[in-house]
Design a protein around this motif. Structure first.
Motif, short mmCIF file in Angstrom:
data_model
loop_
_atom_site.label_atom_id
_atom_site.label_comp_id
_atom_site.label_asym_id
_atom_site.label_seq_id
_atom_site.Cartn_x
_atom_site.Cartn_y
_atom_site.Cartn_z
N TYR A 165 -1.42 -10.97 2.09
CA TYR A 165 -0.91 -9.16 1.84
C TYR A 165 -0.65 -8.35 3.08
O TYR A 165 0.05 -8.12 2.80
N TRP A 166 -1.55 -9.15 4.08
CA TRP A 166 -0.96 -8.69 5.43
C TRP A 166 0.95 -8.71 5.33
O TRP A 166 1.85 -7.77 6.57
N ILE A 167 1.15 -9.60 5.58
CA ILE A 167 2.47 -10.18 5.79
C ILE A 167 3.15 -9.01 4.57
O ILE A 167 4.23 -8.33 5.52
N LEU A 168 3.29 -9.00 3.85
CA LEU A 168 3.57 -8.13 2.84
C LEU A 168 3.62 -6.70 3.49
O LEU A 168 4.88 -5.88 2.73
N ASN A 169 2.65 -6.84 4.28
CA ASN A 169 2.84 -4.73 4.70
C ASN A 169 2.70 -4.74 5.93
O ASN A 169 3.18 -3.51 6.07
N THR A 170 4.05 -5.76 6.77
CA THR A 170 3.94 -5.78 8.20
C THR A 170 5.17 -4.22 8.33
O THR A 170 5.11 -4.01 8.80
N LYS A 171 6.17 -4.16 6.64
CA LYS A 171 6.87 -3.33 7.19
C LYS A 171 6.03 -2.09 6.39
O LYS A 171 6.99 -0.63 6.34
N ASN A 172 5.26 -1.54 5.84
CA ASN A 172 4.46 -0.29 5.60
C ASN A 172 4.11 0.57 6.08
O ASN A 172 3.03 0.49 6.22
N GLN A 173 5.20 1.68 6.27
CA GLN A 173 4.43 2.77 7.58
C GLN A 173 4.03 4.01 6.18
O GLN A 173 3.94 4.86 6.39
N HIS A 174 3.46 3.75 4.76
CA HIS A 174 2.84 5.13 4.22
C HIS A 174 1.28 4.52 5.09
O HIS A 174 0.93 4.53 5.49
N ASP A 175 1.29 5.97 4.63
CA ASP A 175 -0.54 6.30 4.23
C ASP A 175 -1.12 4.84 4.10
O ASP A 175 -1.42 4.95 3.16
N PRO A 176 -2.33 4.68 4.56
CA PRO A 176 -2.81 2.87 4.39
C PRO A 176 -4.04 3.50 3.88
O PRO A 176 -3.98 2.31 2.70
N VAL A 177 -4.74 4.61 3.46
CA VAL A 177 -5.78 5.21 2.20
C VAL A 177 -5.17 5.02 1.40
O VAL A 177 -5.30 4.36 -0.19
N VAL A 178 -4.23 5.87 0.69
CA VAL A 178 -3.25 5.93 -0.13
C VAL A 178 -2.80 4.77 -1.19
O VAL A 178 -2.66 4.13 -2.21
N SER A 179 -2.55 3.57 -0.33
CA SER A 179 -1.14 2.35 -0.18
C SER A 179 -2.19 1.42 -0.84
O SER A 179 -2.11 0.47 -1.59
N LEU A 180 -3.55 1.47 -0.05
CA LEU A 180 -4.51 0.48 -0.46
C LEU A 180 -5.41 0.94 -2.02
O LEU A 180 -5.43 0.78 -3.23
N LEU A 181 -5.45 2.35 -1.73
CA LEU A 181 -5.94 3.28 -3.41
C LEU A 181 -4.67 2.49 -4.22
O LEU A 181 -4.82 1.93 -5.72
N LEU A 182 -3.61 2.31 -4.87
CA LEU A 182 -2.38 2.13 -5.26
C LEU A 182 -2.81 1.26 -5.23
O LEU A 182 -2.55 0.18 -6.51
N CYS A 183 -2.39 0.12 -4.32
CA CYS A 183 -3.47 -1.41 -4.80
C CYS A 183 -4.36 -1.90 -6.28
O CYS A 183 -4.49 -2.48 -7.05
N PHE A 184 -5.43 -1.21 -5.52
CA PHE A 184 -6.45 -1.11 -6.35
C PHE A 184 -6.14 -0.91 -7.46
O PHE A 184 -6.69 -0.99 -8.71
N CYS A 185 -5.48 0.32 -7.99
CA CYS A 185 -5.76 1.01 -9.21
C CYS A 185 -4.44 0.42 -9.65
O CYS A 185 -4.73 0.06 -11.16
N PHE A 186 -3.68 -0.54 -9.41
CA PHE A 186 -2.72 -1.23 -9.99
C PHE A 186 -3.14 -2.60 -10.58
O PHE A 186 -3.27 -3.31 -11.70
#
Length: 296
Positions: free
Chosen positions: A171-192
């Motif tokens: 999960y963290w390796i796939l997030n290495t290039k994620n430059q988006h807001d981390p709380v919004v990103s985590l929320l979307l992961c939980f919603c999906f």
């Protein structure tokens, strides 16, 4: 207040919350099965993150980010929370908390190992030694110090705890290039992830919970382990002028956690647990220092 001092306060808050989660897992699993705990903690976490984003005025950032690449959020959501927490909760259900909790701390070593094939990173001889030290700690904990006999309380539980570290590292390796807001990103992961969690619960368990203590435990896990602790830690990292010093606070968590496990869960902490935990943390610290020096 100086930024570094603020970072320490936020970091200590996150560490204190993370120290309680092993106890919360075990107590909640007395009244819920693993799927029920995952479902209601996920729902609680989603509500908390929506509340945090509302306070921060960032709700408007959800939809644009959702449209960028929904397949990405779907994949990440299947990894975390669906896969990671489902397997981790099952490990806690099979193992004493004093075994499951330290084993979960090997995720940093797993991350280093997976970075070799997935990110093309190289690993030194000393980093290999660091990994071996940590996994020796795993064997010490799993066998309660009887290394020659190699008899495990629950081989499946140990395997699941280690598999959870693989999923968390992926999960963290796939997030290495994620430059988006981390709380919004985590929320979307939980919603999906939520539809899959709900469907799995309906098929293999039930959404009906007979004891309010189970729901209270799931609410605690979702709010504090999956929600506020994450935000506090991000705030600490954002304000820190010396991130290494703040990051070192995380090594207090497993020892505080063992105290809470003994006090509230009622487990008698085996001496091998402390010995194995020290080996795991020694390997993690050695690997992180070597990795940081190499990156520099």
């Amino acid at each position: 207040m100086a930024p570094q001092r603020q970072a320490y306060l936020y970091g200590i808050g996150a560490v204190l919350l993370w120290s309680t989660v092993a106890t919360a897992f075990k107590l909640s699993l007395r009244y819920l099965d693993t799927l029920q705990l995952l479902l209601y903690s996920c729902l609680s976490s989603i509500l908390v993150m929506l509340g945090i984003l509302a306070v921060q005025g960032k709700l408007s950032a959800i939809w644009p980010l959702l449209k960028t690449d929904y397949r990405r959020w779907l994949l990440l959501g299947l990894l975390n929370p669906f896969g990671y927490y489902l397997i981790l909760f099952q490990a806690y259900d099979l193992l004493p908390a004093q075994q499951a909790q330290p084993l979960n701390y090997t995720w940093g070593i797993t991350l280093a190992l997976l970075s070799i094939p997935l990110l093309g990173q190289r690993i030194s001889r000393w980093e290999i030694i660091a990994c071996l030290i940590s996994y020796l700690g795993v064997v010490v904990i799993a066998t309660r110090g009887d290394l020659l006999a190699l008899q495990f309380d629950s081989p499946l539980g140990v395997a699941l705890a280690l598999v959870s570290t693989v999923i968390w590292a992926l999960y963290w390796i796939l997030n290495t290039k994620n430059q988006h807001d981390p709380v919004v990103s985590l929320l979307l992961c939980f919603c999906f992830s939520l539809p899959f969690i709900l469907a799995t619960t309906l098929i293999f368990s039930s959404v009906v919970v007979s004891d309010w203590r189970g729901l209270a435990g799931a609410f605690y896990v979702g709010v504090f382990e999956m929600g506020f602790a994450f935000v506090l830690w991000l705030s600490a990292m954002k304000r820190a002028t010396n991130t290494a010093k703040v990051s070192n606070l995380i090594f207090l968590s497993p020892f505080l956690s063992l105290y809470l496990i003994a006090t509230f869960v009622g487990e008698s902490i085996h001496p091998a647990t402390y010995a194995g935990l020290l080996l795991i943390l020694a390997g993690v610290v050695l690997q992180s220092r070597l990795g940081g020096a190499k990156a520099g």
